[in-house]
Each structure stands twice: as C-alpha cells, then as structure tokens.
Write a protein that holds these residues in place. Structure first.
Motif, PDB file in Angstrom:
ATOM      1  N   LYS A  69       0.898  -1.138  -0.120  1.00  0.00           N
ATOM      2  CA  LYS A  69       0.018  -0.103  -0.241  1.00  0.00           C
ATOM      3  C   LYS A  69       0.747   1.150   0.047  1.00  0.00           C
ATOM      4  CE  LYS A  69      -4.237  -2.214   2.150  1.00  0.00           C
ATOM      5  NZ  LYS A  69      -5.068  -1.941   3.418  1.00  0.00           N
ATOM      6  N   THR A  70       1.893   1.015   0.904  1.00  0.00           N
ATOM      7  CA  THR A  70       2.579   2.433   0.911  1.00  0.00           C
ATOM      8  C   THR A  70       3.588   2.802  -0.577  1.00  0.00           C
ATOM      9  OG1 THR A  70       3.241   1.950   3.088  1.00  0.00           O
ATOM     10  CG2 THR A  70       4.803   3.331   1.932  1.00  0.00           C
ATOM     11  N   PHE A  71       4.005   1.766  -1.087  1.00  0.00           N
ATOM     12  CA  PHE A  71       4.550   1.465  -2.454  1.00  0.00           C
ATOM     13  C   PHE A  71       3.448   2.171  -3.616  1.00  0.00           C
ATOM     14  CE2 PHE A  71       6.899  -0.233  -6.510  1.00  0.00           C
ATOM     15  CZ  PHE A  71       7.719   0.863  -6.213  1.00  0.00           C
ATOM     16  N   THR A  72       2.450   1.609  -3.375  1.00  0.00           N
ATOM     17  CA  THR A  72       1.232   2.243  -4.393  1.00  0.00           C
ATOM     18  C   THR A  72       1.358   3.769  -4.132  1.00  0.00           C
ATOM     19  OG1 THR A  72      -0.012   0.155  -4.293  1.00  0.00           O
ATOM     20  CG2 THR A  72      -1.222   2.070  -4.683  1.00  0.00           C
ATOM     21  N   ARG A  73       0.970   4.326  -3.023  1.00  0.00           N
ATOM     22  CA  ARG A  73       0.868   5.554  -2.789  1.00  0.00           C
ATOM     23  C   ARG A  73       2.006   6.338  -3.306  1.00  0.00           C
ATOM     24  NH1 ARG A  73      -1.270   3.817   2.221  1.00  0.00           N
ATOM     25  NH2 ARG A  73       0.676   4.235   3.173  1.00  0.00           N
ATOM     26  N   TYR A  74       3.353   5.732  -3.199  1.00  0.00           N
ATOM     27  CA  TYR A  74       4.697   6.190  -3.538  1.00  0.00           C
ATOM     28  C   TYR A  74       4.570   6.542  -5.373  1.00  0.00           C
ATOM     29  CZ  TYR A  74       9.798   7.030  -4.228  1.00  0.00           C
ATOM     30  OH  TYR A  74      10.816   7.337  -4.342  1.00  0.00           O
ATOM     31  N   LEU A  75       4.145   5.345  -5.980  1.00  0.00           N
ATOM     32  CA  LEU A  75       4.038   5.535  -7.367  1.00  0.00           C
ATOM     33  C   LEU A  75       2.860   6.455  -7.825  1.00  0.00           C
ATOM     34  CD1 LEU A  75       3.987   1.595  -7.983  1.00  0.00           C
ATOM     35  CD2 LEU A  75       5.620   3.413  -8.892  1.00  0.00           C
ATOM     36  N   GLU A  76       1.796   6.781  -7.170  1.00  0.00           N
ATOM     37  CA  GLU A  76       0.946   7.599  -7.593  1.00  0.00           C
ATOM     38  C   GLU A  76       1.692   9.158  -7.199  1.00  0.00           C
ATOM     39  OE1 GLU A  76      -3.282   5.074  -6.179  1.00  0.00           O
ATOM     40  OE2 GLU A  76      -2.227   6.563  -4.795  1.00  0.00           O
ATOM     41  N   SER A  77       2.369   9.163  -6.414  1.00  0.00           N
ATOM     42  CA  SER A  77       3.191  10.478  -5.922  1.00  0.00           C
ATOM     43  C   SER A  77       3.944  10.930  -7.250  1.00  0.00           C
ATOM     44  CB  SER A  77       3.883  10.533  -4.793  1.00  0.00           C
ATOM     45  OG  SER A  77       5.134   9.888  -4.899  1.00  0.00           O
ATOM     46  N   LYS A  78       4.432   9.792  -7.909  1.00  0.00           N
ATOM     47  CA  LYS A  78       5.201  10.083  -9.069  1.00  0.00           C
ATOM     48  C   LYS A  78       4.532  10.251 -10.220  1.00  0.00           C
ATOM     49  CE  LYS A  78       8.797   9.932  -6.414  1.00  0.00           C
ATOM     50  NZ  LYS A  78       9.153  11.176  -5.796  1.00  0.00           N
ATOM     51  N   HIS A  79       3.112  10.341 -10.343  1.00  0.00           N
ATOM     52  CA  HIS A  79       2.199  11.011 -11.350  1.00  0.00           C
ATOM     53  C   HIS A  79       1.751   9.449 -12.124  1.00  0.00           C
ATOM     54  CE1 HIS A  79       3.535  14.654 -10.326  1.00  0.00           C
ATOM     55  NE2 HIS A  79       4.932  14.638 -10.574  1.00  0.00           N
ATOM     56  N   PHE A  80       2.271   8.358 -11.661  1.00  0.00           N
ATOM     57  CA  PHE A  80       1.598   7.041 -12.134  1.00  0.00           C
ATOM     58  C   PHE A  80      -0.106   7.084 -11.955  1.00  0.00           C
ATOM     59  CE2 PHE A  80       5.740   5.842 -12.276  1.00  0.00           C
ATOM     60  CZ  PHE A  80       5.920   5.500 -13.402  1.00  0.00           C
ATOM     61  N   GLU A  81      -0.919   6.362 -12.547  1.00  0.00           N
ATOM     62  CA  GLU A  81      -2.283   6.359 -12.458  1.00  0.00           C
ATOM     63  C   GLU A  81      -2.641   4.756 -12.428  1.00  0.00           C
ATOM     64  OE1 GLU A  81      -4.405   8.892 -15.136  1.00  0.00           O
ATOM     65  OE2 GLU A  81      -4.285   7.262 -16.677  1.00  0.00           O
ATOM     66  N   ALA A  82      -3.952   4.619 -12.158  1.00  0.00           N
ATOM     67  CA  ALA A  82      -4.512   2.955 -11.968  1.00  0.00           C
ATOM     68  C   ALA A  82      -3.098   2.214 -11.546  1.00  0.00           C
ATOM     69  CB  ALA A  82      -4.755   2.734 -13.221  1.00  0.00           C
ATOM     70  N   VAL A  83      -2.731   2.481 -10.456  1.00  0.00           N
ATOM     71  CA  VAL A  83      -1.873   1.545  -9.654  1.00  0.00           C
ATOM     72  C   VAL A  83      -2.460   0.662  -8.999  1.00  0.00           C
ATOM     73  CG1 VAL A  83       0.079   1.683  -8.161  1.00  0.00           C
ATOM     74  CG2 VAL A  83      -0.541   3.720  -9.522  1.00  0.00           C
ATOM     75  N   SER A  84      -2.057  -0.747  -9.014  1.00  0.00           N
ATOM     76  CA  SER A  84      -2.512  -1.773  -8.290  1.00  0.00           C
ATOM     77  C   SER A  84      -1.521  -2.561  -7.666  1.00  0.00           C
ATOM     78  CB  SER A  84      -3.614  -2.595  -9.237  1.00  0.00           C
ATOM     79  OG  SER A  84      -2.495  -3.237 -10.464  1.00  0.00           O
ATOM     80  N   VAL A  85      -1.794  -3.491  -6.651  1.00  0.00           N
ATOM     81  CA  VAL A  85      -0.803  -4.255  -6.181  1.00  0.00           C
ATOM     82  C   VAL A  85      -1.334  -5.568  -5.993  1.00  0.00           C
ATOM     83  CG1 VAL A  85      -1.535  -3.457  -3.925  1.00  0.00           C
ATOM     84  CG2 VAL A  85       0.763  -4.498  -4.087  1.00  0.00           C
ATOM     85  N   ARG A  86      -0.748  -6.613  -6.264  1.00  0.00           N
ATOM     86  CA  ARG A  86      -1.090  -7.977  -6.257  1.00  0.00           C
ATOM     87  C   ARG A  86       0.029  -8.923  -5.180  1.00  0.00           C
ATOM     88  NH1 ARG A  86      -0.364 -12.420 -11.014  1.00  0.00           N
ATOM     89  NH2 ARG A  86      -0.956 -14.214  -9.966  1.00  0.00           N
TER      90      ARG A  86
END
Length: 235
Positions: A202-219
């Motif tokens: 979850k933390t890395f997902t938020r980190y990716l979103e902070s770098k302007h990526f979208e539709a971020v998911s984690v499995r």
C-alpha cells in the motif's frame, strides 16, 4: 522512505559481477525455489502486455526468457542491466531470440528517448536502486498510456507473522549466504536490508501515485512476502 532500501552502490561493490554465473542458483536456494513461482506470475503479467518492451535490471535474463518462451512478441525487446557479466549470462539464455542487450542504469537512462516503450518492467531491482531517480526515468521513457510492472519485496499483512518471517531471515539468510556465496557477505547483506526496508504494498502504491502514475494496483504473493505492482502513465 529511503531512496535505496538495500543501500547498494554499484560503483563501489561489484557483487553481482562476482556472482553472476551462480546467481540463479543462489536465488533458488535463498528462496527455497519459491522465487520460480514468483517469476512465473510476474512473467505472465508482462506477457499480457503488448508493444515495445524494456526490461530493467534483467540480471541473468530469467524474466525475458520466460516471457519469450510463452509468446511471440511484436515490437522491440530490450534486455538491460547495469552489470555486464549478468548480461553475458542473459545472452547465453537468449542467444536465439530477437532481442537487444543494453547496459542501462535504471536511475540514469539518458540514452533512452522520451516516450519510447509501451511496457517497462523490473523484477527485484527496485530495492537496490535510487527509487526517485528510477521512477522519474521510467515515467519519462514510457509512452503515454504505457505500463510499468514491478515485482519486489513487500510485507506480510499480519504483523506477528511478518516479524516471524524477518526473524527467520535474519537468522538463516546470513548462514546460507556464508555457505552458498562462499563467504561473500555483500550478496545477502543487500538482500536483507532490502527486505527490511522496502515499503509494504500500500505504501509503495501511494509512492507510485506520488510520481504521477495512475491506475496503480498491487498483487501480493505468498501472503505478501513479495508483491507485483502495476502502474500506468496517463494518456
């Protein structure tokens, strides 16, 4: 959040060059062969994505080999690593494949043009690079709408089990590393630091979103010991 969870500095330690020929065997032993299941799952995610593909931190070429064995890809395939001896091993695995090999530092891809690839992937390399620099470069090099796929260490969701897992790794990994890597402490030291300090899914997902990526998911895989992350560059 530390920029380089494993605190790996390739300029001062050529550990991956030293262990390149035995690297696949080390990974099997360190993970009790479970890493093969993780790589199979990750390769399937990459296989499902079409277009020009750059694999970063390819190491010995395990992921490209699995992907290319599973399908015939259209578009360019670039297999890359910062460590030339690792790329030499990858070449032996992929010598009959239509791929390009390149020495690329994920944190400084100055020779890769903007908007070049539909898919960029990285397997177990994010914990040993400068995350800010690498994600900035990955975002730049992806085409609009392109996909970034990453598999990396994560966290088991139940804290007592995560603590038990880390205790096991702290006790067993140095012993295994001492025996398997013939006393070369660097390999398992980096692995241990990366496992301890890389963020949860979850933390890395938020980190990716902070770098302007979208539709971020984690499995999560194996209760969350590792996780596959998927992120898109906006159109």
């Amino acid at each position: 959040m530390t920029e380089n969870a494993a605190q790996f500095q390739p300029q001062t330690d050529d550990v991956f060059a030293r262990i390149a020929r035995d690297y696949d065997r080390y990974c099997d032993y360190f993970s009790f062969f479970i890493q093969r299941l993780w790589k199979r799952a990750f390769a399937a995610e990459v296989t499902a994505c079409s277009g020009d593909w750059l694999d970063l931190a390819s190491g010995t070429g395990d992921i490209p080999q699995r992907v290319l064995n599973a399908s015939t890809r259209r578009g360019q395939v670039v297999v890359s690593d910062i460590c030339l001896p690792m790329l030499d091993v990858a070449r032996t695995k992929l010598e009959d494949r239509a791929v390009t090999f390149a020495r690329i530092d994920a944190g400084d891809m100055r020779d890769v043009p903007n908007d070049s690839f539909d898919v960029i992937s990285m397997a177990f390399g994010m914990k040993i690079v400068d995350r800010d620099a690498a994600l900035r470069e990955i975002y730049r090099c992806l085409k609009p709408g392109g996909v970034f796929l990453c598999i990396e260490a994560s966290r088991i969701g139940w804290a007592p089990l995560q603590a038990l897992y880390l205790t096991y790794m702290n006790l067993c990994l140095p012993v295994m590393g001492q025996l398997i890597a013939r006393g070369d402490r660097s390999a398992y030291d980096y692995l241990l630091r990366g496992i301890h300090d890389f963020p949860d899914g979850k933390t890395f997902t938020r980190y990716l979103e902070s770098k302007h990526f979208e539709a971020v998911s984690v499995r999560p895989l194996s209760l969350g010991i590792v996780a596959i992350h998927r992120a898109h560059k906006p159109l």
